[in-house]
Design a protein around this motif. Structure first.
Motif, PDB file in Angstrom:
ATOM      1  N   LEU A  79      10.454  10.876  16.916  1.00  0.00           N
ATOM      2  CA  LEU A  79      10.095  12.254  16.583  1.00  0.00           C
ATOM      3  C   LEU A  79       9.416  12.317  15.226  1.00  0.00           C
ATOM      4  CD1 LEU A  79      13.447  14.004  17.523  1.00  0.00           C
ATOM      5  CD2 LEU A  79      11.229  14.535  18.554  1.00  0.00           C
ATOM      6  N   GLY A  80       8.447  13.206  15.118  1.00  0.00           N
ATOM      7  CA  GLY A  80       7.927  13.561  13.804  1.00  0.00           C
ATOM      8  C   GLY A  80       8.159  15.050  13.640  1.00  0.00           C
ATOM      9  N   TYR A  81       8.742  15.437  12.516  1.00  0.00           N
ATOM     10  CA  TYR A  81       9.134  16.841  12.366  1.00  0.00           C
ATOM     11  C   TYR A  81       8.425  17.452  11.165  1.00  0.00           C
ATOM     12  CZ  TYR A  81      12.317  20.829  11.520  1.00  0.00           C
ATOM     13  OH  TYR A  81      12.864  22.076  11.305  1.00  0.00           O
ATOM     14  N   ASP A 145       2.086  17.059   4.545  1.00  0.00           N
ATOM     15  CA  ASP A 145       3.280  17.161   5.380  1.00  0.00           C
ATOM     16  C   ASP A 145       2.982  16.605   6.776  1.00  0.00           C
ATOM     17  OD1 ASP A 145       5.912  17.799   5.600  1.00  0.00           O
ATOM     18  OD2 ASP A 145       5.602  19.922   6.028  1.00  0.00           O
ATOM     19  N   LEU A 146       1.804  16.942   7.289  1.00  0.00           N
ATOM     20  CA  LEU A 146       1.382  16.400   8.588  1.00  0.00           C
ATOM     21  C   LEU A 146       1.287  14.880   8.522  1.00  0.00           C
ATOM     22  CD1 LEU A 146      -1.491  18.774   9.809  1.00  0.00           C
ATOM     23  CD2 LEU A 146       0.566  18.162  11.064  1.00  0.00           C
ATOM     24  N   ALA A 147       0.684  14.397   7.448  1.00  0.00           N
ATOM     25  CA  ALA A 147       0.543  12.943   7.293  1.00  0.00           C
ATOM     26  C   ALA A 147       1.915  12.285   7.314  1.00  0.00           C
ATOM     27  CB  ALA A 147      -0.180  12.632   5.983  1.00  0.00           C
ATOM     28  N   ALA A 148       2.861  12.899   6.598  1.00  0.00           N
ATOM     29  CA  ALA A 148       4.201  12.318   6.531  1.00  0.00           C
ATOM     30  C   ALA A 148       4.848  12.306   7.916  1.00  0.00           C
ATOM     31  CB  ALA A 148       5.056  13.107   5.547  1.00  0.00           C
ATOM     32  N   GLY A 149       4.618  13.354   8.687  1.00  0.00           N
ATOM     33  CA  GLY A 149       5.218  13.431  10.012  1.00  0.00           C
ATOM     34  C   GLY A 149       4.607  12.446  10.992  1.00  0.00           C
ATOM     35  N   LEU A 150       3.356  12.066  10.726  1.00  0.00           N
ATOM     36  CA  LEU A 150       2.628  11.213  11.669  1.00  0.00           C
ATOM     37  C   LEU A 150       2.674   9.741  11.317  1.00  0.00           C
ATOM     38  CD1 LEU A 150      -0.619  13.253  12.206  1.00  0.00           C
ATOM     39  CD2 LEU A 150       1.030  12.574  13.945  1.00  0.00           C
ATOM     40  N   LEU A 151       3.123   9.478  10.092  1.00  0.00           N
ATOM     41  CA  LEU A 151       3.005   8.129   9.546  1.00  0.00           C
ATOM     42  C   LEU A 151       3.565   7.067  10.483  1.00  0.00           C
ATOM     43  CD1 LEU A 151       2.030   6.823   6.909  1.00  0.00           C
ATOM     44  CD2 LEU A 151       4.400   6.853   6.159  1.00  0.00           C
ATOM     45  N   HIS A 152       4.708   7.347  11.086  1.00  0.00           N
ATOM     46  CA  HIS A 152       5.353   6.332  11.905  1.00  0.00           C
ATOM     47  C   HIS A 152       4.926   6.428  13.360  1.00  0.00           C
ATOM     48  CE1 HIS A 152       7.801   9.919  12.305  1.00  0.00           C
ATOM     49  NE2 HIS A 152       8.378   9.419  13.365  1.00  0.00           N
ATOM     50  N   GLN A 153       3.854   7.161  13.623  1.00  0.00           N
ATOM     51  CA  GLN A 153       3.308   7.298  14.972  1.00  0.00           C
ATOM     52  C   GLN A 153       4.359   7.713  15.998  1.00  0.00           C
ATOM     53  OE1 GLN A 153       1.478   3.312  14.583  1.00  0.00           O
ATOM     54  NE2 GLN A 153      -0.335   4.337  15.352  1.00  0.00           N
TER      55      GLN A 153
ATOM     56  N   LEU B 116      16.012  17.284   1.628  1.00  0.00           N
ATOM     57  CA  LEU B 116      17.051  16.486   2.283  1.00  0.00           C
ATOM     58  C   LEU B 116      16.799  16.406   3.793  1.00  0.00           C
ATOM     59  CD1 LEU B 116      19.642  14.902   1.685  1.00  0.00           C
ATOM     60  CD2 LEU B 116      20.917  16.940   2.305  1.00  0.00           C
ATOM     61  N   ASN B 117      16.284  17.504   4.368  1.00  0.00           N
ATOM     62  CA  ASN B 117      15.984  17.485   5.799  1.00  0.00           C
ATOM     63  C   ASN B 117      15.007  16.367   6.146  1.00  0.00           C
ATOM     64  OD1 ASN B 117      17.622  19.621   6.393  1.00  0.00           O
ATOM     65  ND2 ASN B 117      16.013  21.146   6.215  1.00  0.00           N
ATOM     66  N   ARG B 118      14.058  16.139   5.241  1.00  0.00           N
ATOM     67  CA  ARG B 118      13.093  15.061   5.446  1.00  0.00           C
ATOM     68  C   ARG B 118      13.823  13.723   5.579  1.00  0.00           C
ATOM     69  NH1 ARG B 118       7.904  14.818   4.652  1.00  0.00           N
ATOM     70  NH2 ARG B 118       7.645  16.810   3.632  1.00  0.00           N
ATOM     71  N   LEU B 119      14.872  13.567   4.779  1.00  0.00           N
ATOM     72  CA  LEU B 119      15.624  12.315   4.839  1.00  0.00           C
ATOM     73  C   LEU B 119      16.493  12.266   6.093  1.00  0.00           C
ATOM     74  CD1 LEU B 119      16.794  12.137   1.110  1.00  0.00           C
ATOM     75  CD2 LEU B 119      14.589  11.516   2.102  1.00  0.00           C
ATOM     76  N   LEU B 120      17.000  13.428   6.484  1.00  0.00           N
ATOM     77  CA  LEU B 120      17.948  13.443   7.595  1.00  0.00           C
ATOM     78  C   LEU B 120      17.270  13.338   8.958  1.00  0.00           C
ATOM     79  CD1 LEU B 120      20.548  16.075   6.351  1.00  0.00           C
ATOM     80  CD2 LEU B 120      20.624  13.591   6.214  1.00  0.00           C
ATOM     81  N   VAL B 121      15.995  13.690   9.062  1.00  0.00           N
ATOM     82  CA  VAL B 121      15.318  13.500  10.351  1.00  0.00           C
ATOM     83  C   VAL B 121      14.788  12.077  10.484  1.00  0.00           C
ATOM     84  CG1 VAL B 121      14.669  15.920  10.639  1.00  0.00           C
ATOM     85  CG2 VAL B 121      13.069  14.347   9.566  1.00  0.00           C
ATOM     86  N   ALA B 122      14.829  11.320   9.393  1.00  0.00           N
ATOM     87  CA  ALA B 122      14.355   9.940   9.458  1.00  0.00           C
ATOM     88  C   ALA B 122      15.447   9.038  10.037  1.00  0.00           C
ATOM     89  CB  ALA B 122      13.962   9.461   8.066  1.00  0.00           C
ATOM     90  N   PRO B 123      15.036   7.980  10.718  1.00  0.00           N
ATOM     91  CA  PRO B 123      16.026   7.104  11.361  1.00  0.00           C
ATOM     92  C   PRO B 123      16.696   6.166  10.365  1.00  0.00           C
ATOM     93  CG  PRO B 123      13.824   6.274  11.752  1.00  0.00           C
ATOM     94  CD  PRO B 123      13.663   7.550  10.974  1.00  0.00           C
TER      95      PRO B 123
END
Ligand SMILES: Nc1ncnc2c1ncn2[C@@H]1O[C@H](COP(=O)(O)OP(=O)(O)OP(=O)(O)O)[C@@H](O)[C@H]1O
Ligand SMILES: [Mg+2]
Lengths: 339, 293
Positions: A79-81, A145-153, B116-123
């Protein structure tokens, strides 16, 4: 093919508030799926459950067949959020944020470097990547923010009202970008309370109201289902009520007209539901002329998603938004979403 | 957003990332913890005033408090001991304590801003990485501060313990910082916002300082305060450091404090500190587990 996102009978309550009552939806691989609803409908809550930020009370959520409750880590990887509120660390540069992001998704160092450079280029951030995000404009922040969400494909990109507060140009940039992502096979789940946004962007849509999905399908199917074309008629810029009533009863007797509603909020203009693709417009104009009434403005259109919402809930999306806005306490809500 | 973004097709269409490489859990934890720690150090580097203040403040304590009691009768704080020599240990511990107490603030701001949400949605391999990064950061900072205070005290004539003595000082600072950092991080997840956290820090900080042996020896205090001070974990960090400073012939069985209920040896104080650390860290486990599950 396995759906990219499968949500079934999701429920989530916060104390006495049933934020999500009954949400089921299916995002097919490679499509843009829109979740449309007024303020407070439960869009963000649904996405937070999907992205493992909130634990659902009931229901199942799967990402590419992986349960987000049972295998959160695998699900997160896919997921990318992009959250509703952009949260960047203003002291970091864009590149440093992406480096952090890459490590959190465990990209190997060498691959990360290349991937970061590619993503920066993809979003046109070259000139800004090494500046602190505190100096970015709203549009730039969203792009980072988009870039960060997409980084891991990710398989699925989840965006919560990504264009709120953006200027028109930035908005269409985001739209185009999402379309290109879809071309490349990424599934996109996007929430919005802009009808047009969902209408132009989404392959399929679910309309959500007070925590419940009230309609879903392709935008054109949904519009076909409510049936009829819409005519908006203004006799004058502002008509007195009795004149509007008079016109209403007059028009209701026409064979092509199915329904007439007086819209007091719009200077007593008339909203007509008429037989689709008919010459109703001509008939209406003639009837007005015969009765000696002027026409300030008249237009016929296919039903919009707002009409879908109106049919299902008895109010327009705009009214629902306004009503919800009055009942909200933004401060407490901000706290509510804290972890 | 003045330019249109037109990604080359190939960019987007490159093969989907293969599945999670069969990565090693430990390597993942190290990678994410290092990255999170790096962020904190970048912040520090770009806002150096925090570090500067954190070093200048204890030095001012040393100078000002030292001057305050300069004319105190010789021997008041122990045989042939000046107040400056006496004070060093208190300032070291108080500074480390204050820094650790603030450890939760950055996490609280991350919660409030949604970072923190950014960290928590990461695996993340383990969400405890977030907490560990803060602990590593604060501990490093405290050790830097301690070194500065030790150096300054030496300049002011308090002398310098042996290498073993210094190692013991570092170890004590480490224990205290870990325990208090843990408590502060726990509070950062338990309290509703930074206002509340700052309030707690505020009402804990100075009272704990004054109810410890940082500024005056136990024998100066009325009995009730002696009881309080010997219940205060800070005293168990201060007294061993002070003893090591004043006695080059220290050993773990040296008596360092006459508590109302008996004598405390250096080794005993260390055990109490270890106990405090274990209790503090384990008491926040359930909370962190719940918040970071
Ligand atoms: N953590 C929470 N605690 C309590 N109530 C909450 C919490 N999160 C959301 N709610 C409530 O649940 C309901 C749905 O909120 P949600 O944020 O999901 O709506 P939304 O569709 O995203 O609205 P918007 O368009 O304004 O973003 C609202 O009534 C909201 O006040
Ligand atoms: Mg929302």
């Amino acid at each position: 093919m396995m759906p990219a996102v499968l949500i079934e009978k999701l429920q989530k309550r916060y104390g006495s508030v049933e934020a999500v009552k009954d949400v089921s939806l299916k995002v097919e691989a490679g499509e843009i799926f829109g979740l449309l609803g007024p303020n407070g409908a439960g869009k963000t809550t649904t996405l937070r459950c999907l992205c493992t930020l909130a634990a659902p009370d009931a229901g199942t959520i799967e990402v590419s067949g992986i349960s987000v409750v049972n295998n959160p880590r695998q699900a997160r990887q896919r997921l990318g959020y992009i959250a509703q509120e952009v949260a960047l660390d203003k002291v970091l540069t864009g590149r440093e944020l992406l480096e952090l992001q890459a490590a959190l998704y465990h990209l190997p160092n060498a691959a990360a470097k290349q991937r970061i450079a590619d993503t920066i280029a993809l979003l046109g951030l070259e000139d800004w990547a090494d500046k602190r995000t505190g100096t970015y404009s709203g549009g730039l922040k969203k792009r980072l923010d988009l870039a960060a969400g997409l980084l891991h494909q990710p398989d699925v990109l989840v965006l919560d009202e990504p264009t709120v507060g953006l200027d028109i140009e930035s908005r269409s940039t985001v739209w185009n970008f999402l379309r290109q992502l879809r071309e490349a096979g990424t599934s996109v789940l996007i929430t919005s309370h802009y009808l047009e946004e969902i209408d132009v962007l989404a392959d399929r849509v679910a309309i959500i109201d007070r925590g419940t999905v009230i309609a879903s399908g392709t935008p054109s199917d949904l519009k076909d289902q409510v049936g009829g074309d819409r005519i908006t008629l203004r006799i004058r810029e502002f008509s007195p009520m009795d004149e509007a009533e008079h016109a209403k009863s007059l028009l209701e007797s026409l064979p092509t007209v199915q329904e007439v509603i007086i819209n007091a909020a719009q200077g007593n203009s008339l909203n007509l539901v008429v037989a689709p693709n008919s010459d109703a417009l001509v008939g209406v104009q003639q009837a007005l002329q015969t009765a000696g009434l002027p026409t300030f403005g008249i237009a016929q259109a296919r039903p919009s998603l707002d009409d879908v919402y109106l049919t299902a809930t008895g109010r327009t999306l705009l009214d629902a938004d306004l009503a919800a806005a009055g009942n909200r306490d933004l401060k407490t809500e901000k706290k509510q979403n804290m972890r | 957003m003045s330019r249109t973004i037109t990604p080359a097709k190939t960019d987007l269409a490159e093969p989907r990332r293969l599945d999670l490489p069969q990565s090693n859990l430990v390597a993942d934890v190290v990678q994410e913890t290092l990255a999170l720690t790096r962020r904190l150090f970048i912040q520090l580097q770009r806002r150096p005033s925090t570090l500067a203040a954190g070093i200048i403040q204890p030095l001012m304590w040393l100078v000002l408090f030292g001057a305050l009691f300069q004319n105190a009768p010789q021997g008041l704080f122990g045989d042939r001991v000046s107040y400056g020599q006496f004070l060093g240990a208190g300032v070291i511990v108080f500074t480390a304590f204050g820094g650790a107490l603030n450890a939760g603030l950055p996490i609280m701001f991350d919660r409030e801003f949604g970072f923190l949400n950014r960290l928590l949605v990461a695996p993340l391999a383990s969400r405890f990485s977030i907490v560990m990064a803060s602990a590593i950061f604060i501990t490093t900072l405290s050790l830097i501060q301690t070194a500065a205070i030790v150096g300054m005290s030496a300049v002011l004539g308090a002398g310098l313990p042996s290498v073993f003595g210094l190692a013991l000082v570092a170890f004590i600072v480490l224990l205290l910082v870990l325990a208090v950092t843990g408590l502060s991080l726990g509070l950062a997840f338990a309290l509703p916002g930074h206002i509340e956290l700052i309030a707690v820090i505020f009402v804990t900080n100075l009272p704990l300082l004054f109810a410890s042996t940082a500024l005056v020896p136990l024998s100066f205090m009325p009995r009730w305060l002696q009881v309080v001070a010997t219940l205060n974990p800070l005293s168990y960090a201060i007294e061993p450091i002070r003893y090591v400073y004043l006695h080059s012939d220290w050993s773990f069985s040296s008596t360092i404090m006459q508590a109302p209920w008996g004598t405390v040896s250096l080794g005993g104080a260390l055990l109490i500190l270890v106990g405090f650390c274990v209790v503090a860290l384990s008491s926040i486990q359930p909370l962190l587990r719940r918040r970071l599950a």
